[in-house]
Design a protein around this motif. Sequence first.
Motif, short mmCIF file in Angstrom:
data_model
loop_
_atom_site.label_atom_id
_atom_site.label_comp_id
_atom_site.label_asym_id
_atom_site.label_seq_id
_atom_site.Cartn_x
_atom_site.Cartn_y
_atom_site.Cartn_z
N TYR A 48 1.08 -1.14 -0.01
CA TYR A 48 -0.05 0.02 0.01
C TYR A 48 0.83 1.19 0.08
CZ TYR A 48 -3.30 -3.38 1.73
OH TYR A 48 -4.41 -4.45 1.88
N ARG A 49 0.55 2.23 -0.90
CA ARG A 49 1.23 3.46 -0.67
C ARG A 49 0.11 4.48 -0.13
NH1 ARG A 49 1.57 8.42 -3.85
NH2 ARG A 49 0.06 7.52 -5.54
N VAL A 50 0.64 5.01 1.12
CA VAL A 50 -0.22 5.72 2.00
C VAL A 50 0.40 7.27 2.42
CG1 VAL A 50 -0.78 3.68 3.21
CG2 VAL A 50 0.93 5.05 4.14
N GLU A 51 -0.54 7.88 2.72
CA GLU A 51 -0.37 9.45 3.15
C GLU A 51 -0.51 9.47 4.51
OE1 GLU A 51 -1.88 13.93 2.88
OE2 GLU A 51 -2.12 12.59 0.94
N VAL A 52 0.48 10.00 5.09
CA VAL A 52 0.24 10.14 6.99
C VAL A 52 -0.74 11.13 7.15
CG1 VAL A 52 1.53 10.73 8.94
CG2 VAL A 52 2.66 9.24 7.23
N THR A 53 -1.63 11.02 7.88
CA THR A 53 -2.71 12.00 8.31
C THR A 53 -2.74 12.33 9.66
OG1 THR A 53 -4.30 10.02 8.89
CG2 THR A 53 -4.33 10.91 6.67
N HIS A 54 -2.15 11.86 10.69
CA HIS A 54 -2.00 12.13 11.85
C HIS A 54 -0.69 11.30 12.61
CE1 HIS A 54 -4.36 12.67 15.99
NE2 HIS A 54 -3.85 13.68 15.89
N VAL A 55 -0.09 12.03 13.61
CA VAL A 55 1.14 11.44 14.15
C VAL A 55 0.62 11.65 15.73
CG1 VAL A 55 3.60 11.15 14.51
CG2 VAL A 55 2.62 11.45 12.43
N THR A 56 0.90 10.71 16.59
CA THR A 56 0.92 10.79 17.98
C THR A 56 1.80 9.93 18.68
OG1 THR A 56 -0.72 9.15 18.59
CG2 THR A 56 -1.61 11.33 18.24
N SER A 57 1.82 9.80 19.89
CA SER A 57 3.02 8.83 20.76
C SER A 57 2.28 7.64 20.69
CB SER A 57 3.01 9.52 21.95
OG SER A 57 1.88 9.52 22.78
N GLN A 58 0.99 7.36 20.36
CA GLN A 58 0.52 5.97 20.50
C GLN A 58 0.14 5.53 19.28
OE1 GLN A 58 -1.35 8.93 22.28
NE2 GLN A 58 -0.01 7.83 24.05
N ALA A 59 0.18 6.29 17.90
CA ALA A 59 -0.10 5.71 16.62
C ALA A 59 0.27 6.68 15.48
CB ALA A 59 -1.67 5.24 16.43
N ILE A 60 0.48 5.95 14.44
CA ILE A 60 0.42 7.03 13.15
C ILE A 60 -0.58 6.19 12.35
CG2 ILE A 60 1.62 7.35 11.01
CD1 ILE A 60 4.55 7.01 12.42
N ASP A 61 -1.54 7.35 12.06
CA ASP A 61 -2.86 7.09 10.97
C ASP A 61 -2.33 7.46 9.69
OD1 ASP A 61 -4.59 6.00 12.98
OD2 ASP A 61 -4.93 8.08 13.79
N SER A 62 -2.70 6.56 8.77
CA SER A 62 -2.46 6.92 7.30
C SER A 62 -3.44 6.59 6.49
CB SER A 62 -1.23 6.17 6.82
OG SER A 62 -1.57 4.85 6.77
N ARG A 63 -3.70 7.45 5.25
CA ARG A 63 -4.78 7.15 4.21
C ARG A 63 -4.35 6.43 3.14
NH1 ARG A 63 -6.20 9.91 -0.12
NH2 ARG A 63 -4.64 11.63 0.46
N ILE A 64 -4.98 5.39 2.59
CA ILE A 64 -4.42 4.30 1.50
C ILE A 64 -4.60 5.25 0.25
CG2 ILE A 64 -4.83 2.40 0.18
CD1 ILE A 64 -5.80 1.21 2.78
N ILE A 65 -3.50 5.38 -0.62
CA ILE A 65 -3.61 6.24 -1.83
C ILE A 65 -3.68 5.18 -3.04
CG2 ILE A 65 -2.36 7.59 -3.38
CD1 ILE A 65 -0.94 8.86 -1.01
N ASP A 66 -2.95 3.88 -2.90
CA ASP A 66 -3.15 2.99 -4.05
C ASP A 66 -2.69 1.56 -3.38
OD1 ASP A 66 -0.37 2.73 -4.69
OD2 ASP A 66 -0.66 4.46 -5.92
N ARG A 67 -2.69 0.65 -4.00
CA ARG A 67 -2.22 -0.66 -3.75
C ARG A 67 -1.93 -1.48 -4.80
NH1 ARG A 67 -7.07 -4.40 -1.39
NH2 ARG A 67 -5.70 -6.10 -2.19
#
Length: 257
Positions: A48-67
């Motif tokens: 998966y190619r993803v874009e990071v949307t949110h970074v915290t000390s508990q997790a990094i959230d990302s959005r899938i751009i393509d697969r």
Amino acid sequence: MSTFFVDPGAVTPPTIRITGDLLHHLRNSLRLHPGDSLVLNDGDRTRYRVEVTHVTSQAIDSRIIDRQTEPARRTSPLVLGQALIKGDKMDWVIQKATELGVAAIVPIHSTHSVIRPNPERLEHQRSRWERIARDAAQQSERWTLPTIADPVDLAEICRRYASVPLKGMLAERSSGPSLASIPLPLDPQYPIILLVGPEGGWAPDEQRLAQEHGFLPLTLGPRILRAETAAIAALSILQSRLDEIERDKQDVRDRRD
């Protein structure tokens, strides 16, 4: 762009959440920020190619751009049966064998092995080897991780792969055929098994046992190589030959199309 492996359970389209050790590496070492892109691999042949949307000390959230899905391989996977060698050398073999694309690594107890793993530390040792393999797989942009088995004796690996058509054992001063010239199977359902001995080489009774179970004695030429050198040289030869077969098959398919 480097690829990083995530647990398949972290993939919840259209998002992927990164936690654990990878979170700390990406956040603290690579200093990822929202808007950055990266490639994540679920270890099950999907990338998966993803874009990071949110970074915290508990997790990094990302959005899938393509697969992407790994293209079907049409040649045999490689399995390395490596007799146990001294710690840092064994680590090096696992790292380089992973970079060279082996599907599985099976450590082997052998007569001349210098080290004898402590059963109480076996799980810790295998976890270490798996971390080494994961780092190497990410660096070499593999689609999947190799499996690393618990150490077994030679008789067990002979039984385990009894039905495999091509099984070879590297042995110094062997009168057997060259690894560079033997015919290779074309069926991806069956792996190619390669056994590599320890620092002191295979004992005569181990060579007899393997040959009784259909393992072909193989040579890399007149030079006597160190155990770790022999493993990587042999895998390089096999992988080069298999890649050539794969390219030839692709050329045939392209002409048909």
